[in-house]
Design a protein around this motif. Structure first.
Motif, PDB file in Angstrom:
ATOM      1  N   ALA A   1     -15.930   3.559  26.884  1.00 54.47           N
ATOM      2  CA  ALA A   1     -14.461   4.309  26.296  1.00 54.47           C
ATOM      3  C   ALA A   1     -14.278   3.671  25.227  1.00 54.47           C
ATOM      4  O   ALA A   1     -14.493   2.512  24.972  1.00 54.47           O
ATOM      5  N   GLY A   2     -14.292   3.764  23.863  1.00 55.45           N
ATOM      6  CA  GLY A   2     -14.113   3.925  22.028  1.00 55.45           C
ATOM      7  C   GLY A   2     -13.316   3.644  22.562  1.00 55.45           C
ATOM      8  O   GLY A   2     -11.799   3.717  22.118  1.00 55.45           O
ATOM      9  N   ILE A   3     -12.551   2.271  21.067  1.00 56.01           N
ATOM     10  CA  ILE A   3     -11.467   1.876  21.093  1.00 56.01           C
ATOM     11  C   ILE A   3     -10.722   2.231  20.255  1.00 56.01           C
ATOM     12  O   ILE A   3      -9.796   2.495  20.346  1.00 56.01           O
ATOM     13  N   GLU A   4     -11.450   3.081  18.668  1.00 56.14           N
ATOM     14  CA  GLU A   4     -10.977   3.420  17.706  1.00 56.14           C
ATOM     15  C   GLU A   4     -10.328   4.585  18.320  1.00 56.14           C
ATOM     16  O   GLU A   4      -9.312   5.052  17.572  1.00 56.14           O
ATOM     17  N   ARG A   5     -10.749   5.755  19.195  1.00 60.15           N
ATOM     18  CA  ARG A   5     -10.000   6.680  19.464  1.00 60.15           C
ATOM     19  C   ARG A   5      -8.722   5.867  20.432  1.00 60.15           C
ATOM     20  O   ARG A   5      -7.712   7.016  20.528  1.00 60.15           O
ATOM     21  N   LEU A   6      -9.057   5.922  21.485  1.00 58.48           N
ATOM     22  CA  LEU A   6      -7.946   4.714  22.350  1.00 58.48           C
ATOM     23  C   LEU A   6      -6.425   4.399  21.662  1.00 58.48           C
ATOM     24  O   LEU A   6      -5.718   5.049  21.329  1.00 58.48           O
TER      25      LEU A   6
ATOM     26  N   HIS B   1     -18.725   1.362  16.532  1.00 61.29           N
ATOM     27  CA  HIS B   1     -17.720   1.201  16.287  1.00 61.29           C
ATOM     28  C   HIS B   1     -17.638   0.763  17.844  1.00 61.29           C
ATOM     29  O   HIS B   1     -18.584   0.633  18.592  1.00 61.29           O
ATOM     30  N   TRP B   2     -16.329   0.358  17.969  1.00 62.53           N
ATOM     31  CA  TRP B   2     -16.508  -0.418  19.629  1.00 62.53           C
ATOM     32  C   TRP B   2     -16.284   0.305  20.354  1.00 62.53           C
ATOM     33  O   TRP B   2     -15.515   1.092  20.734  1.00 62.53           O
ATOM     34  N   GLN B   3     -16.913  -0.132  21.857  1.00 61.74           N
ATOM     35  CA  GLN B   3     -16.685   0.299  22.972  1.00 61.74           C
ATOM     36  C   GLN B   3     -16.497  -0.715  24.158  1.00 61.74           C
ATOM     37  O   GLN B   3     -17.025  -1.485  24.131  1.00 61.74           O
ATOM     38  N   LEU B   4     -15.532  -0.102  25.063  1.00 62.39           N
ATOM     39  CA  LEU B   4     -15.214  -0.812  26.259  1.00 62.39           C
ATOM     40  C   LEU B   4     -16.495  -0.158  27.847  1.00 62.39           C
ATOM     41  O   LEU B   4     -16.221   0.960  27.520  1.00 62.39           O
ATOM     42  N   SER B   5     -17.533  -0.593  27.873  1.00 60.92           N
ATOM     43  CA  SER B   5     -18.254  -0.411  28.912  1.00 60.92           C
ATOM     44  C   SER B   5     -18.495  -0.895  30.313  1.00 60.92           C
ATOM     45  O   SER B   5     -18.367  -2.055  30.070  1.00 60.92           O
ATOM     46  N   VAL B   6     -18.028  -0.277  30.944  1.00 57.92           N
ATOM     47  CA  VAL B   6     -18.057  -1.006  32.562  1.00 57.92           C
ATOM     48  C   VAL B   6     -18.800   0.171  33.461  1.00 57.92           C
ATOM     49  O   VAL B   6     -19.409   1.160  33.028  1.00 57.92           O
TER      50      VAL B   6
ATOM     51  N   ALA C   1     -20.623  -5.465  36.026  1.00 52.02           N
ATOM     52  CA  ALA C   1     -19.918  -5.898  34.705  1.00 52.02           C
ATOM     53  C   ALA C   1     -19.459  -5.125  33.677  1.00 52.02           C
ATOM     54  O   ALA C   1     -19.402  -3.677  33.967  1.00 52.02           O
ATOM     55  N   TYR C   2     -18.858  -5.313  32.595  1.00 52.86           N
ATOM     56  CA  TYR C   2     -18.487  -4.907  31.133  1.00 52.86           C
ATOM     57  C   TYR C   2     -18.424  -5.703  30.595  1.00 52.86           C
ATOM     58  O   TYR C   2     -18.772  -7.126  29.903  1.00 52.86           O
ATOM     59  N   THR C   3     -18.788  -4.755  29.069  1.00 48.57           N
ATOM     60  CA  THR C   3     -18.562  -5.515  27.788  1.00 48.57           C
ATOM     61  C   THR C   3     -18.055  -4.837  26.918  1.00 48.57           C
ATOM     62  O   THR C   3     -17.450  -3.616  26.978  1.00 48.57           O
ATOM     63  N   ILE C   4     -17.516  -5.182  25.793  1.00 47.97           N
ATOM     64  CA  ILE C   4     -16.424  -4.866  24.592  1.00 47.97           C
ATOM     65  C   ILE C   4     -17.505  -5.120  23.465  1.00 47.97           C
ATOM     66  O   ILE C   4     -17.778  -6.491  23.349  1.00 47.97           O
ATOM     67  N   ALA C   5     -17.585  -4.580  22.853  1.00 50.92           N
ATOM     68  CA  ALA C   5     -19.173  -4.478  21.800  1.00 50.92           C
ATOM     69  C   ALA C   5     -19.405  -3.396  21.194  1.00 50.92           C
ATOM     70  O   ALA C   5     -18.713  -2.568  21.343  1.00 50.92           O
ATOM     71  N   PRO C   6     -19.739  -3.962  19.415  1.00 49.59           N
ATOM     72  CA  PRO C   6     -19.559  -2.570  18.803  1.00 49.59           C
ATOM     73  C   PRO C   6     -21.090  -1.177  18.906  1.00 49.59           C
ATOM     74  O   PRO C   6     -22.341  -2.611  19.712  1.00 49.59           O
ATOM     75  N   MET C   7     -21.161   0.175  18.811  1.00 45.06           N
ATOM     76  CA  MET C   7     -21.990   1.023  19.038  1.00 45.06           C
ATOM     77  C   MET C   7     -22.270   1.597  17.484  1.00 45.06           C
ATOM     78  O   MET C   7     -21.241   1.355  16.542  1.00 45.06           O
ATOM     79  N   TYR C   8     -23.526   2.443  17.907  1.00 52.39           N
ATOM     80  CA  TYR C   8     -24.212   2.321  16.608  1.00 52.39           C
ATOM     81  C   TYR C   8     -24.632   3.744  16.572  1.00 52.39           C
ATOM     82  O   TYR C   8     -26.132   3.723  16.964  1.00 52.39           O
ATOM     83  N   ARG C   9     -23.941   4.858  15.754  1.00 53.50           N
ATOM     84  CA  ARG C   9     -24.072   6.140  15.384  1.00 53.50           C
ATOM     85  C   ARG C   9     -24.423   6.414  14.490  1.00 53.50           C
ATOM     86  O   ARG C   9     -23.375   6.264  13.779  1.00 53.50           O
ATOM     87  N   TYR C  10     -25.191   6.976  13.514  1.00 53.86           N
ATOM     88  CA  TYR C  10     -25.517   7.641  12.172  1.00 53.86           C
ATOM     89  C   TYR C  10     -24.887   9.397  12.945  1.00 53.86           C
ATOM     90  O   TYR C  10     -24.973  10.159  13.589  1.00 53.86           O
ATOM     91  N   SER C  11     -23.459   9.808  11.913  1.00 52.11           N
ATOM     92  CA  SER C  11     -23.190  10.315  12.500  1.00 52.11           C
ATOM     93  C   SER C  11     -21.837  10.716  10.814  1.00 52.11           C
ATOM     94  O   SER C  11     -21.584   9.424   9.826  1.00 52.11           O
ATOM     95  N   ARG C  12     -22.039  11.826  10.943  1.00 53.24           N
ATOM     96  CA  ARG C  12     -20.881  12.113   9.638  1.00 53.24           C
ATOM     97  C   ARG C  12     -19.270  11.025   9.514  1.00 53.24           C
ATOM     98  O   ARG C  12     -18.191  11.864  11.145  1.00 53.24           O
ATOM     99  N   PRO C  13     -18.684  10.110   9.441  1.00 51.16           N
ATOM    100  CA  PRO C  13     -17.280   9.556  10.163  1.00 51.16           C
ATOM    101  C   PRO C  13     -16.322  10.293   9.102  1.00 51.16           C
ATOM    102  O   PRO C  13     -16.582  11.472   8.164  1.00 51.16           O
ATOM    103  N   GLY C  14     -15.500   9.787  10.425  1.00 50.24           N
ATOM    104  CA  GLY C  14     -13.920  10.911   9.789  1.00 50.24           C
ATOM    105  C   GLY C  14     -12.722   9.694  10.814  1.00 50.24           C
ATOM    106  O   GLY C  14     -13.575   8.423  11.142  1.00 50.24           O
ATOM    107  N   ARG C  15     -11.675  10.394  10.891  1.00 51.10           N
ATOM    108  CA  ARG C  15     -10.539   9.509  11.268  1.00 51.10           C
ATOM    109  C   ARG C  15     -10.957   9.476  13.053  1.00 51.10           C
ATOM    110  O   ARG C  15     -11.016  10.277  13.309  1.00 51.10           O
ATOM    111  N   GLY C  16     -10.824   8.183  13.113  1.00 53.24           N
ATOM    112  CA  GLY C  16     -11.051   7.886  14.480  1.00 53.24           C
ATOM    113  C   GLY C  16     -12.987   8.305  14.891  1.00 53.24           C
ATOM    114  O   GLY C  16     -13.336   7.630  16.031  1.00 53.24           O
TER     115      GLY C  16
END
Length: 412
Positions: free
Chosen positions: A306-311, A125-130, A105-120
């Motif tokens: 696997a994060g989409i923004e970093r990819l 953030h959106w993530q592919l989970s396989v 099973a896989y999902t492409i969905a937003p994940m939520y983590r509180y951290s200092r925002p920056g480039r990427g």
């Protein structure tokens, strides 16, 4: 004038014009389907205990990054910080163990983590989970890893490195932890507050500290690879042999443990071209005890996030630019207003037959409509008049047909 709102800090909008983003998502869907994975979607929030129990009290996710709140019924809920635990929960709740194993099973969905925002780095953030749940075969480990390598190949990313390790299991890890504790006792200068907390709750997590000076000092600590039992060593050797067979290059990283408690045996990370906190573009591993932790029977599993923004950062570093939008099949230019009702009916029928169509809804002149047709990349432009229409296909002579014949003329 009313206040203008902006997206909350640490979030971002994905616009219709974000062709590269949608190209990445489509490619993810295509690759997962080719490998036999089916899509799953879990809620955006779960019981807080699900993540506290599975991720580990020592993890940064639980300690520092979760968005936790109490709803009006007094229940503690947490926005989904990662995709694996919710999928494992769904596996147990819906009796997926009764399906052919492994469940892929896989999902492409937003994940939520509180951290200092920056480039990427985003708080949403959106993530592919396989995830592959229900098989201990080391070949599944290798396929999960090779799937992401294939995704990178299709997206044109060549600057990457795969780091691989085995962190053992319940049979061999306790003996290793004793050796690690003895080493830490001999080096009290390294045991700061963070290390002490991780050591108490999840000793392997000390290798996931962020302090670079401390990470360098820990290079002298005993490595889990030196304490693997025969079964874990054989499993790791088989994973490596399968990756060699796939032609996927890797580097064994003896201190790679990943940041969550549920990992066992195989752990891995793909590092991209960014030489900073955005270097990890994919991370995962085996989690043979996770399903049992969420109330199921002992069930092996493996997966990655696997994060989409970093990819996207990795793709943009190497690619010439975003792919061209696919373009419409047909754009209708309405030259005479009397033709508009029949144009709308023709578009509806063509859409039923699988063709993408559009027309002007902004009151443009004929010249403006032709300009808009060019912007859409339409392969066929139809100029509709009261009794007939001019069909203009790329690479073909203009064809004039009656409106009654228009749908059949345009149909494939």
């Amino acid at each position: 004038m009313a206040e203008r709102f902006q997206a909350p800090r640490g979030t971002h909008d994905v616009l219709p014009s974000g062709e590269l983003w949608w190209h990445v998502v489509r490619t993810m869907e295509e690759v997962c389907a080719l490998y036999g994975w089916r899509r799953i979607q879990t809620p955006g929030f779960e019981d807080t205990a699900l993540f506290a129990r599975t991720s580990g009290e020592a993890s940064d996710v639980v300690n520092k990054e979760m968005y936790t709140f109490e709803d009006r019924g007094g229940r503690s809920l947490t926005l989904r910080p990662e995709g694996t635990a919710p999928i494992a929960r769904a596996y147990v709740e819906h009796g997926l163990s009764r399906e052919p194993q492994p469940v892929k099973a896989y999902t492409i969905a937003p994940m939520y983590r509180y951290s200092r925002p920056g480039r990427g780095r985003y708080r949403e953030h959106w993530q592919l989970s396989v995830e592959a749940i229900g098989s201990a075969d080391p070949a599944v480990d290798a396929e999960v890893i090779q799937l992401y390598a294939e995704l990178l190949r299709r997206l044109g990313v060549t600057e990457w490195e795969l780091r691989l390790n085995s962190i053992g299991d319940s049979a061999c890890r306790p003996g290793y932890v004793e050796r690690l504790d003895a080493w830490l006792d001999a080096h009290p200068e390294l045991v700061d507050e963070e290390v002490a907390h991780k050591r108490t709750t999840s000793p392997l997590q000390i290798f996931d500290v962020k302090d670079e000076r401390l990470r360098a000092a820990l290079a002298g600590a005993p490595k889990i690879g030196e304490s693997l039992c025969d079964a874990c060593r054989e499993h790791f050797d088989a994973v490596r042999a399968h990756l060699d067979g796939y032609g996927v290059p890797y580097v064994v990283d003896p201190v790679l443990v990943r940041g969550l408690d549920y990992y066992t045996r195989t752990t891995f990370e793909f590092l991209g071209p960014e030489e900073n906190v955005n270097s990890t573009i994919c991370g995962g591993g085996r989690y043979d005890g996770l399903v049992e932790q969420v109330g199921g029977h002992p069930t092996p599993g493996i997966g990655f996030g696997a994060g989409i923004e970093r990819l996207l950062l990795a793709i943009e570093r190497e690619a010439d630019g975003a792919p061209a939008p696919p373009g419409l099949d047909v754009f209708f230019v309405v030259e005479e207003p009397d033709a508009r009702p029949r144009v709308l009916a023709a578009m509806a029928e063509l859409r039923r037959r699988g063709l993408s169509c559009d027309t002007d809804y902004a009151g443009r002149s004929v010249k403006g409509q032709m300009t808009q047709a060019g912007r859409t990349g339409a392969r066929t432009v139809v100029v509709a008049r009261a009794a007939d229409a001019a069909v203009r296909r790329r690479g073909h002579d203009e064809q004039v047909v009656t409106l009654d014949r228009l749908v059949d003329t345009l149909s494939p």
